[in-house]
Design an enzyme around this catalytic site. Structure first.
Site, mmCIF file in Angstrom:
data_model
loop_
_atom_site.group_PDB
_atom_site.id
_atom_site.type_symbol
_atom_site.label_atom_id
_atom_site.label_comp_id
_atom_site.label_asym_id
_atom_site.label_seq_id
_atom_site.Cartn_x
_atom_site.Cartn_y
_atom_site.Cartn_z
ATOM 1 N N HIS B 12 0.828 -1.213 0.000
ATOM 2 C CA HIS B 12 0.000 0.000 0.000
ATOM 3 C C HIS B 12 0.868 1.273 0.000
ATOM 4 C CE1 HIS B 12 -0.276 -0.676 4.658
ATOM 5 N NE2 HIS B 12 0.769 0.061 4.384
ATOM 6 N N HIS B 59 -0.824 5.100 9.609
ATOM 7 C CA HIS B 59 0.557 5.582 9.685
ATOM 8 C C HIS B 59 0.573 6.953 10.352
ATOM 9 C CE1 HIS B 59 0.164 2.785 6.343
ATOM 10 N NE2 HIS B 59 1.418 2.462 6.514
ATOM 11 N N HIS B 193 10.717 -3.766 3.089
ATOM 12 C CA HIS B 193 11.136 -2.372 3.050
ATOM 13 C C HIS B 193 11.609 -1.909 4.422
ATOM 14 C CE1 HIS B 193 6.881 -1.845 4.218
ATOM 15 N NE2 HIS B 193 6.950 -0.530 4.265
ATOM 16 N N GLU B 240 5.010 -5.309 8.344
ATOM 17 C CA GLU B 240 3.618 -5.121 7.902
ATOM 18 C C GLU B 240 3.025 -6.405 7.315
ATOM 19 O OE1 GLU B 240 3.312 -0.379 6.807
ATOM 20 O OE2 GLU B 240 3.543 -1.781 5.158
HETATM 21 FE FE LIG Z 1 2.266 0.756 5.650
#
Ligand SMILES: [Fe+2]
Lengths: 155, 280
Positions: B12, B59, B193, B240
């Site tokens: 996302h 976030h 990431h 995540e």
């Molecule tokens: Fe995220």
């Protein structure tokens, strides 16, 4: 996924002290633990305040004066003024909160991230295009130290 | 009876939302990413789900550092796109399904998952980018959404096993909802990431693909992956991926692969996407 417990469908036993120690064994990484979240609480809440346009305007007009309104240590204020993001991670800042400061500065996220590495922004961008940073040699501080010691012994 | 008919996994990354909003999804950089979603857009148009249970994380948009719910479920009628510092994305409001959401919330609590209930919140790129990836730019989203927000920021985040078990409980909850509804569950975020520190930029194509493999078929090995393995192998934000396990857990004992896509890079991140259906 190679975990033996996994194949046997067992729930692995977990010790909180071992769990937290492992989180601190990753090179070049500050996992946002409860201890960091406590330490950096007001840094992060300050950053969060920048989501409001009127706060951004007041911050930009006089950064120091705006920071002085917050219960933030002198060291953290200096790091915020200097946009020293690695230092801010050490002081309990979290990147999702600090990113409000990136966007107040009009800095793209990836470019801001690159300032925490030893690369320039073009170098960092090229590394990503080339497939990113490898996990090899970047998994464990302890493993890296052991490998370095073994290497030294061999020479 | 309501049924979970499929599961979707997707990254996302906020930049994907920018690409859609600015009409860049065909360019040299984004083209290869969006190509891998074309199959899914057609499939979504054909299968026409009524509701998506959308597992994502906030976030630092709706929740600040003050209140940190491990698992929160949106039980409202609608949600606006959050202002993440650049002004809100110009996407349609997200329509909730309060009846189903409250039914799931109550069922989960009785099933011993102590959910946080949210009536009003804005939803950030974690939720709106997957909608854009799957549906493009409609005037109105073609599905109702039950937002399910997971804390994957402040440690400890929930274990993979707990996420998988929550998915199993969501499946039971959906199947006890009396109305006939075609429900999908989406797990979003990831894949590898790291957005912080000198190790930023870490990507791991091999591990990510092993993770995708592990979601297909009848193995539940992925639920036992410890946090430290995600962190070492896929970067600090690779954690995540535990959210994908909620989706996988909700598909039952066995899954069949319908579609899969992987691309490096998008900004700091490896893009992964998978479409699965339960095998009964
Ligand atoms: Fe995220």
């Amino acid at each position: 996924m190679s975990n033996n417990d996994a194949t046997q469908g067992k729930k692995p036993a977990l010790n909180i002290h071992e769990y937290l120690a492992e989180l601190d064994d990753i090179p070049g990484t500050r996992i946002y633990t409860a201890a960091r979240a406590r330490k950096g609480y007001w840094i992060n809440q300050f950053a969060m305040s920048l989501m409001k346009a009127e706060n951004r305007a007041r911050f930009k007009a006089d950064e120091r004066a705006y920071l002085d309104e917050w219960n933030i240590s002198e060291a953290a204020k200096e790091a915020l003024l200097a946009r020293d993001y690695n230092r801010l991670l050490d002081l309990g800042g979290n990147v999702y909160f600090l990113s409000k400061l990136f966007s107040s500065d009009g800095l793209p996220f990836a470019e801001a991230v690159s300032t925490m590495t030893d690369m320039t922004w073009p170098e960092y961008r090229q590394m990503m295009l080339d497939g990113g940073r490898s996990a090899e040699g970047n998994r464990s501080i302890k493993a890296n130290l052991a490998a370095a010691a073994a290497n030294k012994g061999a020479n | 009876m309501a049924r979970i008919t499929a599961g979707v996994g997707s990254s996302h990354v906020p930049l994907l939302g920018v690409a859609v909003d600015q009409g860049k999804s065909d360019d040299d950089y984004f083209g290869p990413i969006f190509k891998g979603y074309e199959w899914t857009r057609k499939w979504e148009a054909n299968t026409q789900p009524d509701v998506v249970i959308l597992v994502y994380n906030d976030h630092a948009s709706a929740f600040d550092a003050n209140i940190i719910p491990t698992f929160a479920i949106g039980c409202g009628d609608h949600y606006k796109s959050a202002d993440e510092g650049w002004g809100p994305r110009a996407v349609p409001d997200v329509e909730g399904h309060a009846d189903l959401a409250w039914h799931i919330a109550q069922s989960l609590i009785l099933d011993e998952f102590d959910m946080t209930i949210i009536n009003e919140m804005d939803v950030d790129h974690g939720l709106t980018v997957p909608l854009s990836m799957m549906f493009g730019q409609p005037a109105k989203w073609p599905v109702k959404v039950v937002p399910l927000a997971v804390n994957v920021v402040t440690y400890p985040v929930p274990s993979g096993n707990r996420c998988w078990a929550l998915g199993e409980a969501i499946k039971r909850a959906v199947e006890s909802f009396p109305e006939d509804l075609n429900v999908q569950i989406w797990g979003t975020g990831g894949m590898s990431h790291q957005l912080q520190g000198p190790r930023a930029g870490l990507l791991n194509r091999e591990w990510d693909n092993k993770f995708l493999d592990a979601l297909i078929g009848d193995s539940d090995a992925a639920r036992w992956i410890p946090h430290i393995e995600y962190l070492r192998e896929t970067g600090s934000e690779g954690i995540e991926m535990v959210m994908w396990l909620i989706m996988r857990g909700a598909l039952g004992r066995e899954t069949r692969l319908l579609h899969r896509h992987y691309h490096i890079p998008c900004s700091n991140t490896a893009i992964g996407h998978i479409v699965l259906e339960p095998v009964d």
